[in-house]
Scaffold this motif. Sequence first.
Motif, short mmCIF file in Angstrom:
data_model
loop_
_atom_site.label_atom_id
_atom_site.label_comp_id
_atom_site.label_asym_id
_atom_site.label_seq_id
_atom_site.Cartn_x
_atom_site.Cartn_y
_atom_site.Cartn_z
N LEU A 116 -2.28 0.07 -6.37
CA LEU A 116 -1.42 -1.12 -5.41
C LEU A 116 -1.55 -0.60 -4.30
O LEU A 116 -1.59 -1.08 -3.36
N SER A 117 -0.86 0.99 -3.78
CA SER A 117 -0.70 1.14 -2.72
C SER A 117 -1.75 0.79 -2.21
O SER A 117 -2.05 0.98 -0.67
N LEU A 118 -3.24 1.90 -2.41
CA LEU A 118 -4.54 1.75 -1.65
C LEU A 118 -5.03 0.17 -0.92
O LEU A 118 -5.67 0.32 -0.19
N LEU A 119 -4.68 -0.56 -2.01
CA LEU A 119 -5.25 -1.81 -1.95
C LEU A 119 -4.31 -2.20 -0.58
O LEU A 119 -5.30 -3.20 0.23
N LEU A 120 -3.29 -2.43 -0.55
CA LEU A 120 -2.66 -2.88 0.27
C LEU A 120 -2.94 -2.06 2.25
O LEU A 120 -2.89 -2.98 2.66
N PHE A 121 -2.80 -0.47 1.66
CA PHE A 121 -3.89 0.06 2.93
C PHE A 121 -4.63 -0.81 3.11
O PHE A 121 -4.92 -0.92 4.13
N PHE A 122 -5.51 -1.03 2.39
CA PHE A 122 -7.38 -1.90 2.59
C PHE A 122 -6.91 -2.93 3.08
O PHE A 122 -7.62 -3.79 4.25
N VAL A 123 -5.85 -3.81 2.37
CA VAL A 123 -5.59 -5.19 3.22
C VAL A 123 -5.29 -5.05 4.74
O VAL A 123 -6.16 -5.76 5.55
N ALA A 124 -3.93 -3.94 5.09
CA ALA A 124 -3.60 -3.59 5.93
C ALA A 124 -4.60 -3.68 7.58
O ALA A 124 -4.30 -4.24 8.45
N ARG A 129 -12.83 -5.12 -0.22
CA ARG A 129 -13.26 -5.50 -1.02
C ARG A 129 -14.10 -4.59 -1.66
O ARG A 129 -15.13 -5.79 -1.56
N LEU A 136 -13.65 4.85 -2.00
CA LEU A 136 -12.62 5.90 -1.18
C LEU A 136 -11.61 5.84 -2.29
O LEU A 136 -10.49 7.37 -2.29
N SER A 207 -9.16 -1.86 -10.63
CA SER A 207 -9.06 -3.43 -10.92
C SER A 207 -8.23 -4.10 -9.69
O SER A 207 -8.41 -4.95 -8.87
N PHE A 208 -7.41 -2.52 -9.09
CA PHE A 208 -6.74 -3.06 -7.79
C PHE A 208 -7.90 -3.17 -6.65
O PHE A 208 -7.11 -4.30 -5.61
#
Lengths: 267, 301
Positions: A116-124, A129, A136, A207-208
């Motif tokens: 989750l944290s990496l996904l939110l980072f990539f979105v930010a 994706r 990464l 998945s995230f």
Amino acid sequence: MNRRLSVFNVTSLVIGFAFLYLPILLLVIYSFNASRLVTVWGGFSTQWYGALFRNEALIDAAWVTLRIALLSATLATILGTLAALALTRYGRFPGRTLFTGMVYAPMVMPEVITGLSLLLFFVAVDFDRGFWTITLAHTTLTMCFVTVVVQSRLMTFDRSLEEAAMDLGAPPLRTFFSVTLPLIAPSIVAGFLLAFTLSMDDLVIASFNAGPGATTLPIKIYSAVRLGLSPEVNAASAILIGIVTLGVISATLLSKRSVLRSRRNAH
Amino acid sequence: MMDRSLTRRLTAGLVPAVPYLWLGLLFLVPFLIVLKISLSDPAVAQPPYKPVFEWSDISGFLGGLDLENFTLLVEDDLYFRATLSSVRIAAVSTLLLLIVGFPIAYGMARAPERYRSLLVAAIILPFWTSFLIRIYAWVAILKPEGLLTQALMGIGLISEPLDILNTETAVYIGIVYAYLPFMVLPLYATLEKMDDTLLEAALDLGSTPWRSFWTITVPLAMPGIIAGSLLCFIPAVGEFVIPDLLGGSETLMIGRQLWSEFFSNRDWPLASAVAILLLIVLVVPIVIYRDVEARRVEARP
């Protein structure tokens, strides 16, 4: 030392290994089941393997998984080896405590948090994706495992060899490449293999961070499994298990041979 | 000359700097972002949350800080129950792992030396095969008309089909099965080094085997017990795949809750708040684990 196996010891080993291996064995046996009902034996057949090789989506996913695993394991091996050197050869550099924290935490951190944290980072940071985000993410997770494997080797080997090379005038970089690197090479290979396997295996973090056009094999298998048992999944699993078993056995034989050779050379 | 040593120091400085920056950017910063998003409001948008915080507007951020998601976590006792049940399931599993893993590790440590590396390899081998596949294998075994029922009915031990799949028992079996190497290996590492003469001395002095086990073997194996337990307990609390595939809809676990907030409800702020909650539960065991592990690696001769 005079150690003897009691009946209790033998029994617990037999039961323990049966518990570990029976489920995998059953899975492989039932991949040759002719019946679509996975748990009812309907005779021997290899039809599910045929169906598997005609399933293009699955084969595509397998290629994506393999490419991600190779790339992320390579990056993780480089980063992890550097981190291991930093932890063993650089004494108390500023921020070392934070650094060890960041190396050890991802290994036990629940995958849902890391994912989750990496996904939110990539979105930010507005990073699309897909293939690269999974790569990464896997690099970040697996480099920590490489660090620990290489670090434990750096801790145990004879430092005087490095010191001798330096005393004889070899610059640090040269010392590293001609003395240190050959000595820690087995642990670097082991770290690479570990990183590769972890990446091939990962469902949650992938998945995230997966996007359109980048679906990995575990994601595919998971969505098939959620719909219930499927003989095709059994066949895919049996192939993966076969590859891993062959890989581990040949790695063991290779390392045994190199141990024998180095022993011979020592005499 | 001075120029050269400066270059050299800069090159040498790259060794810690590169992995440091990598982990800082891809491990630490993402955490801060989770924290930040857990404080913002959900929105029907892409990405589905409304930021409370623009870098240019620090004072607005401090004023607009919003603990709404955490209030929701406290008010809706679903999350509280999920946390509690995750910790309980992880603790029971860890205990079961100790009970199952100890005799195996002990047997390995007492095996003749030439077989030991083979046994270690055999413990690790299943770990190299996919986790997902190993859990999937149990679905076929545990389901009502599955292989376990068939086998037990075949030998006449039971007459009714067992209904284990989609219960908490199945989750325990799955966790014990999947995490067994993580328990056995640290235990084996400490048991293998144990000095047998201590046990012989205790027996000579009239101690019973049971008593010497508790007063000698267990205390000496304590580093392995602690490392193995933490190594199993921490990821088990946040486990997603095992409760999802084996636990059925009734097994509440927080990792699964986070997954469904994120993927099914698309409530990213709430999912982030659940992640923070999970992290708070795990921060103490993780810190202990890090210390134990760092000490173990550095104390190695």
